[in-house]
Design a protein around this motif. Structure first.
Motif, PDB file in Angstrom:
ATOM      1  N   ALA A  15       4.136   8.365 -10.635  1.00  0.00           N
ATOM      2  CA  ALA A  15       4.764   9.835 -10.776  1.00  0.00           C
ATOM      3  C   ALA A  15       3.843  10.788 -10.584  1.00  0.00           C
ATOM      4  CB  ALA A  15       5.223  10.220 -12.374  1.00  0.00           C
ATOM      5  N   GLU A  16       2.466  10.574 -10.612  1.00  0.00           N
ATOM      6  CA  GLU A  16       1.166  11.323 -10.089  1.00  0.00           C
ATOM      7  C   GLU A  16       1.262  11.408  -8.677  1.00  0.00           C
ATOM      8  OE1 GLU A  16      -2.047  11.146 -13.688  1.00  0.00           O
ATOM      9  OE2 GLU A  16      -1.757   9.359 -12.632  1.00  0.00           O
ATOM     10  N   ALA A  17       1.546  10.252  -8.211  1.00  0.00           N
ATOM     11  CA  ALA A  17       1.473  10.205  -6.693  1.00  0.00           C
ATOM     12  C   ALA A  17       2.534  10.987  -5.942  1.00  0.00           C
ATOM     13  CB  ALA A  17       1.412   8.741  -6.200  1.00  0.00           C
ATOM     14  N   ALA A  18       3.721  10.620  -6.581  1.00  0.00           N
ATOM     15  CA  ALA A  18       4.955  11.413  -6.156  1.00  0.00           C
ATOM     16  C   ALA A  18       4.407  12.872  -6.222  1.00  0.00           C
ATOM     17  CB  ALA A  18       6.239  11.242  -7.047  1.00  0.00           C
ATOM     18  N   GLU A  19       3.987  13.310  -7.198  1.00  0.00           N
ATOM     19  CA  GLU A  19       3.777  14.788  -7.449  1.00  0.00           C
ATOM     20  C   GLU A  19       2.686  15.392  -6.253  1.00  0.00           C
ATOM     21  OE1 GLU A  19       1.833  18.227 -10.647  1.00  0.00           O
ATOM     22  OE2 GLU A  19       2.784  15.918 -11.228  1.00  0.00           O
ATOM     23  N   VAL A  20       1.503  14.585  -6.007  1.00  0.00           N
ATOM     24  CA  VAL A  20       0.789  15.005  -4.889  1.00  0.00           C
ATOM     25  C   VAL A  20       1.392  15.013  -3.502  1.00  0.00           C
ATOM     26  CG1 VAL A  20      -1.124  14.348  -3.564  1.00  0.00           C
ATOM     27  CG2 VAL A  20      -1.160  13.808  -6.271  1.00  0.00           C
ATOM     28  N   LEU A  21       2.326  14.007  -3.425  1.00  0.00           N
ATOM     29  CA  LEU A  21       3.051  13.965  -1.900  1.00  0.00           C
ATOM     30  C   LEU A  21       4.232  14.826  -1.824  1.00  0.00           C
ATOM     31  CD1 LEU A  21       2.598  10.041  -1.348  1.00  0.00           C
ATOM     32  CD2 LEU A  21       1.415  11.790  -0.403  1.00  0.00           C
ATOM     33  N   GLY A  22       4.604  15.233  -2.989  1.00  0.00           N
ATOM     34  CA  GLY A  22       5.924  16.145  -3.120  1.00  0.00           C
ATOM     35  C   GLY A  22       7.111  15.370  -2.804  1.00  0.00           C
ATOM     36  N   VAL A  23       7.155  13.957  -3.164  1.00  0.00           N
ATOM     37  CA  VAL A  23       8.364  13.136  -2.924  1.00  0.00           C
ATOM     38  C   VAL A  23       8.679  12.471  -4.416  1.00  0.00           C
ATOM     39  CG1 VAL A  23       7.727  12.572  -0.484  1.00  0.00           C
ATOM     40  CG2 VAL A  23       6.854  11.189  -2.505  1.00  0.00           C
ATOM     41  N   SER A  24      10.073  11.744  -4.278  1.00  0.00           N
ATOM     42  CA  SER A  24      10.291  11.258  -5.572  1.00  0.00           C
ATOM     43  C   SER A  24       9.351   9.889  -5.781  1.00  0.00           C
ATOM     44  CB  SER A  24      11.571  10.687  -5.444  1.00  0.00           C
ATOM     45  OG  SER A  24      11.853   9.625  -4.406  1.00  0.00           O
ATOM     46  N   VAL A  25       9.597   9.215  -7.265  1.00  0.00           N
ATOM     47  CA  VAL A  25       8.839   8.144  -7.542  1.00  0.00           C
ATOM     48  C   VAL A  25       9.361   6.973  -6.680  1.00  0.00           C
ATOM     49  CG1 VAL A  25       8.510   6.529  -9.409  1.00  0.00           C
ATOM     50  CG2 VAL A  25       8.416   8.858  -9.697  1.00  0.00           C
ATOM     51  N   ASP A  26      10.784   6.927  -6.582  1.00  0.00           N
ATOM     52  CA  ASP A  26      11.344   6.026  -5.667  1.00  0.00           C
ATOM     53  C   ASP A  26      10.667   6.049  -4.231  1.00  0.00           C
ATOM     54  OD1 ASP A  26      13.072   5.008  -7.621  1.00  0.00           O
ATOM     55  OD2 ASP A  26      14.679   6.269  -7.006  1.00  0.00           O
ATOM     56  N   GLU A  27      10.429   7.149  -3.564  1.00  0.00           N
ATOM     57  CA  GLU A  27       9.945   7.232  -2.222  1.00  0.00           C
ATOM     58  C   GLU A  27       8.619   6.685  -2.391  1.00  0.00           C
ATOM     59  OE1 GLU A  27      11.886  10.590   0.065  1.00  0.00           O
ATOM     60  OE2 GLU A  27      11.333  11.461  -1.823  1.00  0.00           O
ATOM     61  N   ARG A  49      -0.074   1.193 -10.197  1.00  0.00           N
ATOM     62  CA  ARG A  49      -0.986   2.233  -9.814  1.00  0.00           C
ATOM     63  C   ARG A  49      -1.226   2.286  -8.471  1.00  0.00           C
ATOM     64  NH1 ARG A  49       0.636   3.663 -13.956  1.00  0.00           N
ATOM     65  NH2 ARG A  49      -0.179   3.565 -15.993  1.00  0.00           N
ATOM     66  N   ILE A  50      -1.365   3.285  -7.829  1.00  0.00           N
ATOM     67  CA  ILE A  50      -1.577   3.586  -6.487  1.00  0.00           C
ATOM     68  C   ILE A  50      -3.252   4.051  -6.269  1.00  0.00           C
ATOM     69  CG2 ILE A  50      -1.020   5.006  -4.442  1.00  0.00           C
ATOM     70  CD1 ILE A  50       1.543   3.964  -7.208  1.00  0.00           C
ATOM     71  N   GLU A  51      -3.786   3.782  -5.421  1.00  0.00           N
ATOM     72  CA  GLU A  51      -5.169   4.205  -5.071  1.00  0.00           C
ATOM     73  C   GLU A  51      -4.914   5.627  -4.447  1.00  0.00           C
ATOM     74  OE1 GLU A  51      -7.332   1.642  -2.076  1.00  0.00           O
ATOM     75  OE2 GLU A  51      -7.192  -0.107  -3.562  1.00  0.00           O
ATOM     76  N   GLN A  52      -5.932   6.409  -5.020  1.00  0.00           N
ATOM     77  CA  GLN A  52      -5.838   7.864  -4.415  1.00  0.00           C
ATOM     78  C   GLN A  52      -6.417   7.974  -3.268  1.00  0.00           C
ATOM     79  OE1 GLN A  52      -8.285  10.387  -6.992  1.00  0.00           O
ATOM     80  NE2 GLN A  52      -7.001  12.327  -6.382  1.00  0.00           N
ATOM     81  N   ASP A  53      -7.389   7.013  -2.901  1.00  0.00           N
ATOM     82  CA  ASP A  53      -7.740   6.874  -1.560  1.00  0.00           C
ATOM     83  C   ASP A  53      -6.672   6.912  -0.424  1.00  0.00           C
ATOM     84  OD1 ASP A  53     -10.306   7.824  -2.141  1.00  0.00           O
ATOM     85  OD2 ASP A  53     -11.173   5.669  -2.163  1.00  0.00           O
ATOM     86  N   SER A  54      -5.588   5.790  -0.832  1.00  0.00           N
ATOM     87  CA  SER A  54      -4.787   5.336   0.200  1.00  0.00           C
ATOM     88  C   SER A  54      -3.751   6.723   0.415  1.00  0.00           C
ATOM     89  CB  SER A  54      -4.050   4.256  -0.071  1.00  0.00           C
ATOM     90  OG  SER A  54      -3.034   4.377  -1.471  1.00  0.00           O
ATOM     91  N   ILE A  55      -3.705   7.494  -0.643  1.00  0.00           N
ATOM     92  CA  ILE A  55      -2.926   8.717  -0.783  1.00  0.00           C
ATOM     93  C   ILE A  55      -3.250   9.569   0.479  1.00  0.00           C
ATOM     94  CG2 ILE A  55      -1.841  10.593  -1.800  1.00  0.00           C
ATOM     95  CD1 ILE A  55      -1.492   8.918  -4.206  1.00  0.00           C
ATOM     96  N   ALA A  56      -4.797   9.924   0.280  1.00  0.00           N
ATOM     97  CA  ALA A  56      -5.413  10.689   1.368  1.00  0.00           C
ATOM     98  C   ALA A  56      -5.202  10.424   2.667  1.00  0.00           C
ATOM     99  CB  ALA A  56      -7.056  10.865   0.905  1.00  0.00           C
ATOM    100  N   ARG A  57      -5.383   8.897   2.891  1.00  0.00           N
ATOM    101  CA  ARG A  57      -5.189   8.277   4.298  1.00  0.00           C
ATOM    102  C   ARG A  57      -3.696   8.449   4.807  1.00  0.00           C
ATOM    103  NH1 ARG A  57      -8.427   4.452   1.803  1.00  0.00           N
ATOM    104  NH2 ARG A  57      -6.638   3.181   1.710  1.00  0.00           N
ATOM    105  N   TYR A  58      -2.901   8.458   3.808  1.00  0.00           N
ATOM    106  CA  TYR A  58      -1.586   8.519   4.344  1.00  0.00           C
ATOM    107  C   TYR A  58      -1.301   9.874   4.754  1.00  0.00           C
ATOM    108  CZ  TYR A  58       3.604   8.743   3.887  1.00  0.00           C
ATOM    109  OH  TYR A  58       5.071   8.818   4.287  1.00  0.00           O
ATOM    110  N   ILE A  59      -1.663  10.909   3.864  1.00  0.00           N
ATOM    111  CA  ILE A  59      -1.804  12.173   4.294  1.00  0.00           C
ATOM    112  C   ILE A  59      -2.430  12.540   5.605  1.00  0.00           C
ATOM    113  CG2 ILE A  59      -2.228  14.595   3.677  1.00  0.00           C
ATOM    114  CD1 ILE A  59      -1.514  13.598   0.845  1.00  0.00           C
TER     115      ILE A  59
END
Length: 93
Positions: A15-27, A49-59
């Motif tokens: 849910a936190e990762a979804a909020e950072v990315l602006g997408v749904s939890v399913d996405e 649990r999703i790595e915060q660094d992987s979210i930054a790399r994805y963005i």
């Protein structure tokens, strides 16, 4: 004592990762399942649990892809006959 590369990694709930990315939890979970985001299941019962660094790399990867697509579209809009020295020159200097 062996080094643990994930010991300093900050982990986010889906849910936190979804909020950072602006997408749904399913996405977010689809991105984890397709290995575009790094995630692990921890605890009992197991929770993702999703790595915060992987979210930054994805963005960063999505921003680079958008930049390349913009350059590609810009190159497609160029007048190739003008570049090759034939045809009408629209903005002659």
């Amino acid at each position: 004592m062996p080094d643990n590369p994930t010991s300093d990694a900050r982990m986010l709930a889906p849910a936190e990762a979804a909020e950072v990315l602006g997408v749904s939890v399913d996405e977010v979970m689809e991105l984890v399942q397709s290995a575009q985001l790094r995630g692990i299941r921890v605890g009992s019962p197991a929770r993702w649990r999703i790595e915060q660094d992987s979210i930054a790399r994805y963005i960063d990867d999505r921003a680079e892809e958008a930049r390349r697509m913009a350059l590609w579209r810009q190159s497609n809009e160029a007048s190739f006959p003008e570049l090759w020295g034939t045809g009408i020159i629209r903005n002659g200097d």
